[in-house]
Motif scaffolding. Structure first.
Motif, PDB file in Angstrom:
ATOM      1  N   LYS A 223       0.862  -1.194   0.000  1.00 25.50           N
ATOM      2  CA  LYS A 223       0.000   0.000   0.000  1.00 25.50           C
ATOM      3  C   LYS A 223       0.887   1.228   0.000  1.00 25.50           C
ATOM      4  O   LYS A 223       1.824   1.335   0.804  1.00 25.50           O
ATOM      5  N   LYS A 224       0.549   2.177  -0.873  1.00 28.94           N
ATOM      6  CA  LYS A 224       1.331   3.414  -0.908  1.00 28.94           C
ATOM      7  C   LYS A 224       0.927   4.265   0.296  1.00 28.94           C
ATOM      8  O   LYS A 224      -0.259   4.624   0.445  1.00 28.94           O
ATOM      9  N   ILE A 225       1.909   4.594   1.128  1.00 30.54           N
ATOM     10  CA  ILE A 225       1.619   5.330   2.357  1.00 30.54           C
ATOM     11  C   ILE A 225       1.145   6.754   2.039  1.00 30.54           C
ATOM     12  O   ILE A 225       0.258   7.298   2.698  1.00 30.54           O
ATOM     13  N   GLY A 226       1.726   7.361   0.999  1.00 27.12           N
ATOM     14  CA  GLY A 226       1.305   8.716   0.613  1.00 27.12           C
ATOM     15  C   GLY A 226      -0.172   8.756   0.242  1.00 27.12           C
ATOM     16  O   GLY A 226      -0.887   9.709   0.560  1.00 27.12           O
ATOM     17  N   LYS A 227      -0.635   7.707  -0.420  1.00 24.82           N
ATOM     18  CA  LYS A 227      -2.042   7.641  -0.827  1.00 24.82           C
ATOM     19  C   LYS A 227      -2.953   7.533   0.398  1.00 24.82           C
ATOM     20  O   LYS A 227      -4.002   8.178   0.475  1.00 24.82           O
ATOM     21  N   LEU A 228      -2.515   6.743   1.369  1.00 25.19           N
ATOM     22  CA  LEU A 228      -3.298   6.614   2.609  1.00 25.19           C
ATOM     23  C   LEU A 228      -3.350   7.950   3.341  1.00 25.19           C
ATOM     24  O   LEU A 228      -4.380   8.338   3.896  1.00 25.19           O
ATOM     25  N   TRP A 229      -2.208   8.640   3.332  1.00 27.03           N
ATOM     26  CA  TRP A 229      -2.135   9.927   4.044  1.00 27.03           C
ATOM     27  C   TRP A 229      -3.111  10.936   3.410  1.00 27.03           C
ATOM     28  O   TRP A 229      -3.866  11.622   4.107  1.00 27.03           O
ATOM     29  N   LEU A 230      -3.106  10.984   2.079  1.00 31.48           N
ATOM     30  CA  LEU A 230      -3.996  11.924   1.401  1.00 31.48           C
ATOM     31  C   LEU A 230      -5.470  11.565   1.687  1.00 31.48           C
ATOM     32  O   LEU A 230      -6.313  12.433   1.904  1.00 31.48           O
ATOM     33  N   ARG A 231      -5.727  10.274   1.723  1.00 31.15           N
ATOM     34  CA  ARG A 231      -7.090   9.807   2.014  1.00 31.15           C
ATOM     35  C   ARG A 231      -7.492  10.251   3.428  1.00 31.15           C
ATOM     36  O   ARG A 231      -8.593  10.708   3.671  1.00 31.15           O
ATOM     37  N   ARG A 232      -6.544  10.074   4.360  1.00 28.74           N
ATOM     38  CA  ARG A 232      -6.801  10.485   5.747  1.00 28.74           C
ATOM     39  C   ARG A 232      -7.031  11.990   5.856  1.00 28.74           C
ATOM     40  O   ARG A 232      -7.986  12.465   6.455  1.00 28.74           O
ATOM     41  N   GLN A 233      -6.113  12.730   5.214  1.00 27.75           N
ATOM     42  CA  GLN A 233      -6.181  14.192   5.330  1.00 27.75           C
ATOM     43  C   GLN A 233      -7.467  14.728   4.699  1.00 27.75           C
ATOM     44  O   GLN A 233      -8.086  15.649   5.220  1.00 27.75           O
ATOM     45  N   SER A 234      -7.868  14.135   3.562  1.00 24.76           N
ATOM     46  CA  SER A 234      -9.047  14.707   2.906  1.00 24.76           C
ATOM     47  C   SER A 234     -10.325  14.407   3.693  1.00 24.76           C
ATOM     48  O   SER A 234     -11.312  15.123   3.566  1.00 24.76           O
ATOM     49  N   THR A 235     -10.296  13.400   4.540  1.00 25.71           N
ATOM     50  CA  THR A 235     -11.448  13.143   5.403  1.00 25.71           C
ATOM     51  C   THR A 235     -11.419  14.012   6.656  1.00 25.71           C
ATOM     52  O   THR A 235     -12.427  14.537   7.089  1.00 25.71           O
ATOM     53  N   ARG A 236     -10.230  14.164   7.232  1.00 23.87           N
ATOM     54  CA  ARG A 236     -10.163  14.762   8.557  1.00 23.87           C
ATOM     55  C   ARG A 236      -9.658  16.205   8.607  1.00 23.87           C
ATOM     56  O   ARG A 236      -9.602  16.799   9.680  1.00 23.87           O
ATOM     57  N   PHE A 237      -9.224  16.739   7.485  1.00 23.34           N
ATOM     58  CA  PHE A 237      -8.517  18.027   7.536  1.00 23.34           C
ATOM     59  C   PHE A 237      -8.936  18.855   6.337  1.00 23.34           C
ATOM     60  O   PHE A 237      -9.025  18.321   5.225  1.00 23.34           O
ATOM     61  N   ASN A 238      -9.186  20.158   6.568  1.00 23.80           N
ATOM     62  CA  ASN A 238      -9.599  20.973   5.427  1.00 23.80           C
ATOM     63  C   ASN A 238      -8.559  21.985   4.980  1.00 23.80           C
ATOM     64  O   ASN A 238      -8.874  22.978   4.337  1.00 23.80           O
ATOM     65  N   GLY A 239      -7.333  21.719   5.334  1.00 31.51           N
ATOM     66  CA  GLY A 239      -6.248  22.521   4.764  1.00 31.51           C
ATOM     67  C   GLY A 239      -5.900  23.765   5.551  1.00 31.51           C
ATOM     68  O   GLY A 239      -6.526  24.100   6.553  1.00 31.51           O
ATOM     69  N   VAL A 240      -4.868  24.431   5.060  1.00 31.73           N
ATOM     70  CA  VAL A 240      -4.341  25.650   5.685  1.00 31.73           C
ATOM     71  C   VAL A 240      -4.728  26.816   4.795  1.00 31.73           C
ATOM     72  O   VAL A 240      -4.693  26.703   3.565  1.00 31.73           O
ATOM     73  N   SER A 241      -5.054  27.944   5.402  1.00 30.06           N
ATOM     74  CA  SER A 241      -5.578  29.059   4.607  1.00 30.06           C
ATOM     75  C   SER A 241      -4.564  29.558   3.570  1.00 30.06           C
ATOM     76  O   SER A 241      -3.343  29.469   3.763  1.00 30.06           O
ATOM     77  N   PHE A 242      -5.110  30.091   2.494  1.00 32.66           N
ATOM     78  CA  PHE A 242      -4.323  30.671   1.404  1.00 32.66           C
ATOM     79  C   PHE A 242      -3.337  31.713   1.942  1.00 32.66           C
ATOM     80  O   PHE A 242      -2.164  31.748   1.541  1.00 32.66           O
ATOM     81  N   VAL A 243      -3.809  32.536   2.875  1.00 31.10           N
ATOM     82  CA  VAL A 243      -2.964  33.623   3.404  1.00 31.10           C
ATOM     83  C   VAL A 243      -1.698  33.054   4.034  1.00 31.10           C
ATOM     84  O   VAL A 243      -0.577  33.508   3.765  1.00 31.10           O
ATOM     85  N   ILE A 244      -1.883  32.042   4.864  1.00 32.98           N
ATOM     86  CA  ILE A 244      -0.731  31.465   5.564  1.00 32.98           C
ATOM     87  C   ILE A 244       0.198  30.751   4.567  1.00 32.98           C
ATOM     88  O   ILE A 244       1.425  30.841   4.663  1.00 32.98           O
ATOM     89  N   GLN A 245      -0.404  30.084   3.606  1.00 27.71           N
ATOM     90  CA  GLN A 245       0.447  29.379   2.620  1.00 27.71           C
ATOM     91  C   GLN A 245       1.230  30.378   1.771  1.00 27.71           C
ATOM     92  O   GLN A 245       2.370  30.120   1.383  1.00 27.71           O
TER      93      GLN A 245
END
Ligand code: MLT
Length: 392
Positions: free
Chosen positions: A261-283
């Motif tokens: 299993k690709k760990i990066g793929k699992l991470w993205l799957r996890r993040q897209s369920t549990r996390f909505n990202g960092v604001s544009f301003v901060i990035q």
């Protein structure tokens, strides 16, 4: 069946270390409102952000005024512009990354805990002493922990035991929090070989890499073979002063697999369920901190903290203490020759200086004391004067 709470919480100490330090400082301040306290405890940045970063964020805020430039939810993995800037930063270290391997987050601490979602319950190999979030998150998850000892004899840099053939999640932090010790290339190569041989995964915390001035790796991906066994977690907090803004990232190589299993793929799957990202301003602020001008300004800030570290290191050495760290790292690890919480109380009562008791980082920190160089120079000078005049 009745609701039950997660009993793993019973395995934690009552309060998170830095909450205890803050509470003790606050209590002293309330009892002595006129006294100036020098805070060398929690490693939090002080002073202003870089001009370039602030200007980029101000401009980004302006984009929210118009529908044409307005930004809603950020992309799950982070904006491409920031991931490109990070990839460019790594290429200067000789590390080639695809932007698809970089995952933006709200800070290294979040990723350190969240990464445990990717693996079944396991045993983690964690240094003692260590940044307490590694231990706490593993305890909450119900993982077993095997500690590896960081002592004066090994320069606080535990190395792998090749006779142990088990698989682990291996936590490495270099430059280290709390000891300031830094692994060299040969030592990290041993860890990478060990992890590859035993199907282990290294969680490499590089939050303090910007403090490195000597010939040490800043990233685990400078080490051959690391792409099949390591995840790197990093942060804008200490290199660019983002502790209050919140921005970090993880690097998961495309090759990194567990049971195919690709760990990066699992991470993205996890993040897209549990996390909505960092604001544009901060990035945008993060991107600016990596620009040529932003990097110069951030490096000046880090140099300022390193100069603080030098002053503190000389001071304690002259007072007769053994001190490690504080050279390629913002933390000094002082052999305080007595119980570290006693030393904490003593420094606070006698000199109104706050540090962090080494015991909070694990049993082997019992007789050590951590000082953080994240402070204004005038505060460091006050500490110096008090300790030089008053003695310890
Ligand atoms: C520290 O003092 O160790 C840091 O503030 C911890 C952190 O970065 O969370």
């Amino acid at each position: 069946m009745k609701m039950k709470y997660n009993k793993n919480f019973d395995n934690l100490v009552d309060n998170y270390l830095f909450s205890t330090i803050r509470a003790k400082k606050r209590a002293y301040e309330e009892a002595h409102p006129k006294t100036k306290i020098v805070n060398l405890g929690v490693g939090d940045v002080v002073g202003g952000l870089s001009q370039t970063v602030v200007e980029a964020m101000q401009k980004a805020v302006g984009d929210y005024l118009s529908p044409a430039t307005f930004k809603g939810y950020p992309p799950e993995q982070g904006y491409e512009f920031l991931r490109e800037s990070i990839a460019r930063y790594y290429s200067r270290l000789g590390v080639n990354l695809s932007t698809s391997e970089i995952y933006i987050s709200d800070g290294a601490k979040s990723d350190i805990g969240n990464v445990l979602d990717l693996f079944e319950k396991t045993t983690s190999l964690i240094p003692n002493p260590v940044y307490p979030a590694y231990v706490d998150t593993n305890l909450i998850r119900g993982n077993k922990i095997k500690f590896m000892e960081g002592r004066k004899e090994n320069n606080f840099l535990p190395l792998p035991d090749f006779s142990d053939k088990n698989s682990y999640l291996i936590y490495l932090c270099s430059p280290n929090n709390p000891t300031g010790a830094v692994y060299d290339k040969k030592q990290l190569s041993l860890w990478v070989d060990y992890a590859n041989q035993n199907h282990s995964i290294i969680i490499f915390d590089s939050a303090y890499e910007s403090f490195i001035r000597g010939d040490y790796p800043r990233s685990i991906f400078e080490i051959e073979g690391s792409r099949t066994c390591a995840i790197e977690i990093s942060s804008f907090s200490k290199r660019a002063g983002f502790t209050g803004l919140r921005l970090g990232f993880s690097i998961i190589p495309n090759e990194l697999e567990v049971q195919k299993k690709k760990i990066g793929k699992l991470w993205l799957r996890r993040q897209s369920t549990r996390f909505n990202g960092v604001s544009f301003v901060i990035q945008k602020g993060g991107e600016a901190s990596l620009s040529e001008k932003g990097s110069r300004e951030c490096t000046r800030q880090v140099d300022y903290y390193l100069e603080n570290a030098k002053i503190l290191k000389d001071l304690f050495t002259n007072l007769g203490y053994d001190v490690v760290g504080g050279v390629n790292a913002p933390y000094l690890w002082i052999d305080c020759k007595k119980d570290s919480w006693e030393f904490f109380d003593y420094l606070l009562e006698k000199h109104q200086i706050v540090g962090t008791a080494g015991a909070g980082f694990g049993s082997l920190g019992k007789n050590f004391f951590r000082l953080s160089a994240f402070a204004l120079r005038e505060d460091v000078e006050i500490a110096k004067e008090r300790l030089t005049k008053g003695g310890i």
